[in-house]
Scaffold this motif. Structure first.
Motif, PDB file in Angstrom:
ATOM      1  N   ALA A 174       0.836  -1.198   0.000  1.00 63.06           N
ATOM      2  CA  ALA A 174       0.000   0.000   0.000  1.00 63.06           C
ATOM      3  C   ALA A 174       0.869   1.245   0.000  1.00 63.06           C
ATOM      4  N   PRO A 175       0.394   2.344  -0.558  1.00 67.44           N
ATOM      5  CA  PRO A 175       1.156   3.594  -0.506  1.00 67.44           C
ATOM      6  C   PRO A 175       1.333   4.072   0.928  1.00 67.44           C
ATOM      7  N   ARG A 176       2.302   4.956   1.140  1.00 66.75           N
ATOM      8  CA  ARG A 176       2.608   5.424   2.485  1.00 66.75           C
ATOM      9  C   ARG A 176       1.499   6.286   3.082  1.00 66.75           C
ATOM     10  N   ASP A 177       0.650   6.835   2.222  1.00 69.38           N
ATOM     11  CA  ASP A 177      -0.445   7.694   2.690  1.00 69.38           C
ATOM     12  C   ASP A 177      -1.804   7.095   2.295  1.00 69.38           C
ATOM     13  N   PRO A 178      -2.146   5.918   2.815  1.00 65.52           N
ATOM     14  CA  PRO A 178      -3.389   5.249   2.392  1.00 65.52           C
ATOM     15  C   PRO A 178      -4.640   6.073   2.665  1.00 65.52           C
ATOM     16  N   GLY A 179      -4.560   7.016   3.605  1.00 66.42           N
ATOM     17  CA  GLY A 179      -5.721   7.848   3.900  1.00 66.42           C
ATOM     18  C   GLY A 179      -6.072   8.804   2.782  1.00 66.42           C
ATOM     19  N   ALA A 180      -5.145   8.997   1.820  1.00 64.18           N
ATOM     20  CA  ALA A 180      -5.415   9.878   0.683  1.00 64.18           C
ATOM     21  C   ALA A 180      -6.163   9.169  -0.434  1.00 64.18           C
ATOM     22  N   TYR A 181      -6.470   7.885  -0.219  1.00 61.88           N
ATOM     23  CA  TYR A 181      -7.112   7.062  -1.244  1.00 61.88           C
ATOM     24  C   TYR A 181      -8.467   6.557  -0.754  1.00 61.88           C
ATOM     25  N   ALA A 182      -9.362   6.329  -1.714  1.00 62.02           N
ATOM     26  CA  ALA A 182     -10.578   5.562  -1.441  1.00 62.02           C
ATOM     27  C   ALA A 182     -10.306   4.136  -1.892  1.00 62.02           C
ATOM     28  N   TRP A 183     -10.678   3.165  -1.052  1.00 61.37           N
ATOM     29  CA  TRP A 183     -10.346   1.769  -1.333  1.00 61.37           C
ATOM     30  C   TRP A 183     -11.596   0.991  -1.724  1.00 61.37           C
ATOM     31  N   GLU A 184     -11.445   0.237  -2.818  1.00 61.75           N
ATOM     32  CA  GLU A 184     -12.545  -0.547  -3.370  1.00 61.75           C
ATOM     33  C   GLU A 184     -12.077  -1.967  -3.627  1.00 61.75           C
ATOM     34  N   PHE A 185     -13.029  -2.854  -3.826  1.00 61.22           N
ATOM     35  CA  PHE A 185     -12.675  -4.214  -4.221  1.00 61.22           C
ATOM     36  C   PHE A 185     -12.193  -4.234  -5.671  1.00 61.22           C
ATOM     37  N   TRP A 186     -11.213  -5.073  -5.927  1.00 65.94           N
ATOM     38  CA  TRP A 186     -10.834  -5.407  -7.299  1.00 65.94           C
ATOM     39  C   TRP A 186     -11.717  -6.589  -7.692  1.00 65.94           C
ATOM     40  N   TRP A 187     -12.664  -6.336  -8.587  1.00 60.36           N
ATOM     41  CA  TRP A 187     -13.714  -7.318  -8.861  1.00 60.36           C
ATOM     42  C   TRP A 187     -13.272  -8.426  -9.803  1.00 60.36           C
ATOM     43  N   GLY A 188     -12.336  -8.123 -10.699  1.00 55.11           N
ATOM     44  CA  GLY A 188     -11.901  -9.143 -11.650  1.00 55.11           C
ATOM     45  C   GLY A 188     -12.909  -9.413 -12.743  1.00 55.11           C
ATOM     46  N   GLY A 189     -13.810  -8.455 -12.996  1.00 51.91           N
ATOM     47  CA  GLY A 189     -14.820  -8.629 -14.034  1.00 51.91           C
ATOM     48  C   GLY A 189     -14.372  -8.051 -15.370  1.00 51.91           C
ATOM     49  N   VAL A 236     -18.639  -5.578 -15.567  1.00 53.43           N
ATOM     50  CA  VAL A 236     -19.657  -6.627 -15.518  1.00 53.43           C
ATOM     51  C   VAL A 236     -19.078  -7.766 -14.682  1.00 53.43           C
ATOM     52  N   VAL A 237     -19.700  -8.021 -13.544  1.00 52.41           N
ATOM     53  CA  VAL A 237     -19.224  -9.020 -12.582  1.00 52.41           C
ATOM     54  C   VAL A 237     -20.293 -10.097 -12.431  1.00 52.41           C
ATOM     55  N   THR A 238     -19.885 -11.337 -12.342  1.00 54.49           N
ATOM     56  CA  THR A 238     -20.832 -12.429 -12.186  1.00 54.49           C
ATOM     57  C   THR A 238     -20.947 -12.823 -10.719  1.00 54.49           C
ATOM     58  N   PHE A 239     -22.171 -12.721 -10.185  1.00 56.42           N
ATOM     59  CA  PHE A 239     -22.459 -13.124  -8.810  1.00 56.42           C
ATOM     60  C   PHE A 239     -23.422 -14.310  -8.848  1.00 56.42           C
ATOM     61  N   VAL A 244     -23.870  -8.849 -13.313  1.00 58.82           N
ATOM     62  CA  VAL A 244     -24.339  -7.590 -12.726  1.00 58.82           C
ATOM     63  C   VAL A 244     -23.353  -6.495 -13.131  1.00 58.82           C
ATOM     64  N   TYR A 245     -23.869  -5.317 -13.457  1.00 54.72           N
ATOM     65  CA  TYR A 245     -22.978  -4.189 -13.754  1.00 54.72           C
ATOM     66  C   TYR A 245     -22.688  -3.445 -12.465  1.00 54.72           C
ATOM     67  N   VAL A 246     -21.398  -3.321 -12.132  1.00 54.40           N
ATOM     68  CA  VAL A 246     -20.960  -2.622 -10.934  1.00 54.40           C
ATOM     69  C   VAL A 246     -20.300  -1.305 -11.364  1.00 54.40           C
ATOM     70  N   ALA A 247     -20.927  -0.192 -11.028  1.00 54.07           N
ATOM     71  CA  ALA A 247     -20.418   1.130 -11.410  1.00 54.07           C
ATOM     72  C   ALA A 247     -19.536   1.685 -10.306  1.00 54.07           C
ATOM     73  N   ARG A 279     -29.992  -5.633 -11.532  1.00 52.36           N
ATOM     74  CA  ARG A 279     -28.728  -6.170 -12.044  1.00 52.36           C
ATOM     75  C   ARG A 279     -27.700  -5.074 -12.292  1.00 52.36           C
ATOM     76  N   TRP A 280     -27.794  -4.022 -11.515  1.00 48.99           N
ATOM     77  CA  TRP A 280     -26.786  -2.958 -11.544  1.00 48.99           C
ATOM     78  C   TRP A 280     -26.687  -2.351 -10.165  1.00 48.99           C
ATOM     79  N   GLN A 281     -25.480  -1.946  -9.779  1.00 50.93           N
ATOM     80  CA  GLN A 281     -25.275  -1.398  -8.444  1.00 50.93           C
ATOM     81  C   GLN A 281     -24.036  -0.519  -8.418  1.00 50.93           C
ATOM     82  N   THR A 282     -23.939   0.293  -7.369  1.00 54.40           N
ATOM     83  CA  THR A 282     -22.760   1.121  -7.149  1.00 54.40           C
ATOM     84  C   THR A 282     -21.771   0.352  -6.284  1.00 54.40           C
ATOM     85  N   ALA A 283     -20.521   0.311  -6.729  1.00 58.56           N
ATOM     86  CA  ALA A 283     -19.496  -0.390  -5.951  1.00 58.56           C
ATOM     87  C   ALA A 283     -19.279   0.312  -4.620  1.00 58.56           C
TER      88      ALA A 283
END
Length: 332
Positions: A174-189, A236-239, A244-247, A279-283
């Motif tokens: 992780a970068p030295r200043d992780p608080g400067a980032y928003a963290w999300e899942f890497w979906w692999g879609g 587009v991620v498969t659950f 499902v489209y994850v925006a 079948r669509w959602q905000t990440a």
């Protein structure tokens, strides 16, 4: 004198629909200056423009709504005259009936006539949401076109035709200043940018190829936006076997490019849009929470996480260090 509402009445059953169906008789006398635009979620989404003229509402169905600038004309299909009472109608037209679906008032107000003939109608609209000069001109049969005659209002910009997505760099730590980032899942879609305009969807892959036909199930998402024009970045991620489209980013919103805006502001705009459906959602996104998000990604078997600097602009087509991808246990 011919009954101007004969066709309207013939298409409707007074026992089945709540639409106004006045009895035959003299038509009301007005000032020929009232207009209404109704958003009509029928078999396909469209907008109905109705102009008071001679005691009735002369009507056109406009599949993509009124054009926002003079560069693009939109199809307008001339339909039957409607009664003046329809200017206030909102409600549900029963399924199976003519025009079955939900009707809401999108805008209404007054208009001035500059020209009115069988082939051309020039008007100036003054409503709550719409103001400007427009011309409707007949092309063939019931098909007309509508053209905006004056420049776009305010700071309006056209939506981009195609963008290459911004991509993250991959790091082990992780970068030295992780608080400067928003963290999300890497979906692999499968990465896909969603272009929505006039209730219609165009989905493009990272190379710009149109893949809408492969994801027809996502078209209702565009209809849920109504007249709002947007460009979303997502996957587009498969659950559980269901795609499902994850925006996770908003690049253009209703006449304004957001590419130069910081991610934190784009993210706030995305959340305001409330991209959420069958079948669509905000990440989900968690500013500063890199360790908790990495643990959650590992627990769910996801390939890792992505951190996006809250102050970073969107750089189309670039691999940018402003976005950092951290592989997890599932990535190998």
């Amino acid at each position: 004198m011919a009954d101007k509402l004969e066709t309207y009445r013939a298409k409707r059953d007074v026992t089945r629909t709540s639409e106004p169906i006045p009895a035959e008789g003299p038509l009301p006398r007005g000032e020929d200056d009232t207009f209404v635009i109704q958003e009509h979620h029928a078999r396909s989404l469209h907008w109905d423009l109705r102009l008071e003229r001679g005691g009735v509402l002369v009507s056109w169905a406009i599949p993509k709504g009124l054009p926002p600038d003079p560069a693009t004309n939109h199809l307008a299909v001339h339909t039957e005259d409607h009664p003046m009472e329809y200017a206030r109608f909102e409600g549900e037209i029963p399924k199976g009936e003519y025009g079955g679906g939900t009707m809401t008032i999108w805008d209404r107000g007054h208009y001035a006539t500059e020209k009115w003939s069988d082939r051309e109608v020039k008007i100036v609209l003054a409503g709550t949401r719409v103001a400007g000069r427009y011309v409707l001109f007949r092309t063939r049969g019931r098909n007309w076109m509508i053209h905006r005659m004056d420049p776009p209002s305010g700071r309006w910009e056209p939506p981009p035709a195609s963008l290459a997505p911004m991509t993250p760099v991959t790091r082990a730590r992780a970068p030295r200043d992780p608080g400067a980032y928003a963290w999300e899942f890497w979906w692999g879609g499968a990465r896909a940018l969603a272009y929505v305009e006039g209730g219609r969807l165009t989905l493009r892959d990272p190379r710009g190829a149109d893949v809408t036909g492969e994801h027809r199930w996502l078209r209702p998402m565009a209809e849920s936006f109504g007249s709002r024009a947007t460009v979303l970045d997502g996957e587009v991620v498969t659950f559980a076997g269901t795609p499902v489209y994850v925006a996770y980013d908003l690049l253009y919103d209703d006449g304004r490019s957001l590419l130069e805006e910081p991610f934190g502001r784009r993210r706030a705009g995305l959340e305001t849009l409330d991209v959420n459906g069958p079948r669509w959602q905000t990440a989900p996104s968690w500013p500063g929470e890199v360790h908790a998000v990495r643990r959650a990604a590992d627990e769910q078997g996801l390939p890792g996480v992505v951190g996006k600097r809250l102050d970073s602009a969107y750089a189309p087509g670039e691999e940018s260090p402003a976005w950092v991808r951290l592989p997890g246990k599932a990535a190998g």
